[in-house]
Write a protein that holds these residues in place. Structure first.
Motif, short mmCIF file in Angstrom:
data_model
loop_
_atom_site.label_atom_id
_atom_site.label_comp_id
_atom_site.label_asym_id
_atom_site.label_seq_id
_atom_site.Cartn_x
_atom_site.Cartn_y
_atom_site.Cartn_z
N ASP A 1 0.84 -1.20 0.00
CA ASP A 1 0.00 0.00 0.00
C ASP A 1 0.88 1.25 0.00
O ASP A 1 2.11 1.17 0.08
CB ASP A 1 -0.93 0.02 1.22
N THR A 2 0.23 2.42 -0.05
CA THR A 2 0.96 3.69 0.01
C THR A 2 0.15 4.71 0.79
O THR A 2 -1.06 4.57 0.95
CB THR A 2 1.20 4.27 -1.41
N PHE A 3 0.83 5.75 1.28
CA PHE A 3 0.10 6.89 1.81
C PHE A 3 -0.48 7.67 0.64
O PHE A 3 0.12 7.77 -0.43
CB PHE A 3 1.02 7.77 2.66
N TYR A 4 -1.66 8.25 0.86
CA TYR A 4 -2.40 8.86 -0.25
C TYR A 4 -1.72 10.13 -0.76
O TYR A 4 -1.74 10.41 -1.95
CB TYR A 4 -3.82 9.18 0.21
N SER A 5 -1.11 10.89 0.15
CA SER A 5 -0.46 12.15 -0.24
C SER A 5 0.83 12.32 0.54
O SER A 5 1.05 11.65 1.55
CB SER A 5 -1.39 13.34 0.01
#
Length: 417
Positions: free
Chosen positions: A96-100
């Motif tokens: 996953d990733t952080f959105y911003s």
């Protein structure tokens, strides 16, 4: 980082994530909050994941690597928590990733400003579907609803959660942790920003293994115990409703395959339910019979579908790209993957591919294909009429739930090897 205080520890467990790990790590390294400690826990990877991390460590001293030998994601997070030196802690899955780039800073600043021990926001799934839990900044009393999801969309004050551990079950350990934390602190602060980007891993759509099912049910029992500890009746009811389904699945599996571990869990579920007087324990036993009937019906349906496909050797197209279409593909791909040419729709879509397979328009479908319809019951006949009008051959068999069809087949595989 010198003598600077570590504001946030970012915890990332991973196992063989060489394809996704760089994007995950980049989303942390680009964060506007600089005072981070990035703790990655390798759970015995055999691919190039560790090499990727070691290369990144040469460029950024904030990255720390911990190793363990396939003890599971719950154990990995617990190990990282013991190591973490940040004032607050956030969790990130390796795919996953952080959105911003400002996600962590937004959570941290809000938590500091409001003196919140826990602060959370919203998230998106695969960069598409947005889950808006709330639309306004506010304090939330967990005791009102008593259930929350998405533990990675929160930031936690380390000194508050130091005594709370993740269980080491194969499934559901993150929800147990979140419920334990929120039951303890009761109130958390919410910001309406999108914090997290949750990517759907194709392996997560595989049918449950015995180990994963056991972990899922065990986690529900642990959440139920938390509800008992804090007197949270809504949480207990939610767990019992979930257990009344998952428990039936496990009881059936026990009758199919005499596994002592399953029997032990079955007795634990019954004990949990017998603490209340709402008749769920009795329901649990009676529904064991019902679910065995359901499984037999599903197997008959699966055999019919198999007969269709074995008697017609043409390439297969799945009509529908929604949830049912994806479930049908997941069910069929392990058996007939080389025959699945793709998906077919009646409307032109922007995307031309789904799960690596082509999306056909009905105008492209010739006699070299046979179509399996995977839509809801209220549109099944409409789709049949569309295919008939287009002179397209199809399998005249309605399947209500491809997921359950796969689960039933998997349980029979356990039973008979």
């Amino acid at each position: 980082m010198g003598n600077h205080m570590i504001k946030v520890s970012v915890i990332i467990p991973f196992y063989n994530e060489e394809k996704e790990l760089k994007a995950c790590l980049d989303s942390v390294l680009k964060q506007t909050l600089i005072d981070l400690e990035i703790i990655l826990v390798d759970d015995g990877s055999t691919d190039s994941s560790v090499k990727i991390i070691k290369e990144a460590m040469k460029e950024d001293s904030r990255i720390k690597l911990i190793n363990q030998n396939q003890l599971g994601v719950g154990s990995a997070r617990n190990k990282a928590l013991n190591y973490a030196k940040g004032e607050y802690v956030v969790f990130l899955d390796a795919d996953d990733t952080f959105y911003s780039i400002g996600a962590i800073e937004k959570l941290y600043n809000a938590a500091k400003e409001k003196d919140a021990t826990v602060c959370g926001g919203n998230y998106v799934v695969a960069g598409e579907k947005t889950y808006l839990y709330r639309e306004q900044e506010q304090w939330v009393d967990f005791y009102d609803e008593q259930i929350e999801f998405g533990f990675w969309r929160f930031i936690y004050k380390k000194e508050t959660i130091f005594d709370i551990k993740f269980p080491t079950t194969a499934m559901g350990q993150d929800e147990v942790f979140l419920v334990r934390v929120l039951s303890k602190v009761r109130k958390y602060y919410f910001i309406p920003d999108i914090i997290y980007n949750y990517n759907i891993n194709p392996n997560e759509r595989k049918w449950y293994s015995e180990k994963r099912l056991y972990g899922d049910v065990k986690s529900l029992l642990l959440m139920y115990e938390t509800g008992e500890k804090y007197g949270l009746n809504k949480l207990k009811e939610w767990c019992k409703k979930s257990l009344s389904y998952n428990g039936r699945v496990y009881a059936t599996e026990y009758y199919c395959k005499r596994n002592p571990k399953i029997l032990e869990l079955r007795n634990e579920i019954k004990s949990c339910m017998e603490k209340d007087t709402d008749g769920l324990a009795k329901l649990y036993d009676s529904d064991c019979v019902k679910i065995n009937i359901d499984i037999n019906n599903s197997l008959k349906l699966a055999n019919k579908l198999r007969d269709y496909l074995e008697n017609d050797e043409r390439s297969l197209l799945i009509f529908g790209t929604g949830v049912k279409g994806r479930q049908a593909y997941d069910y069929l791909r392990d058996i007939y993957n080389t025959r699945i040419a793709g998906f077919v729709v009646s409307r032109i879509e922007e995307s031309k591919m789904l799960d690596g397979k082509k999306i056909f328009h009905i105008s492209e479908v010739g006699k070299e294909y046979i179509v399996l319809i995977a839509v809801n019951s209220n549109t099944y006949n409409d789709v049949k009429n569309i295919l008939l009008s287009a002179n397209i051959d199809y399998i005249d068999l309605y399947v209500e739930d491809f997921y359950y069809l796969g689960l039933s087949s998997e349980m029979m595989r356990y039973a008979y090897g």
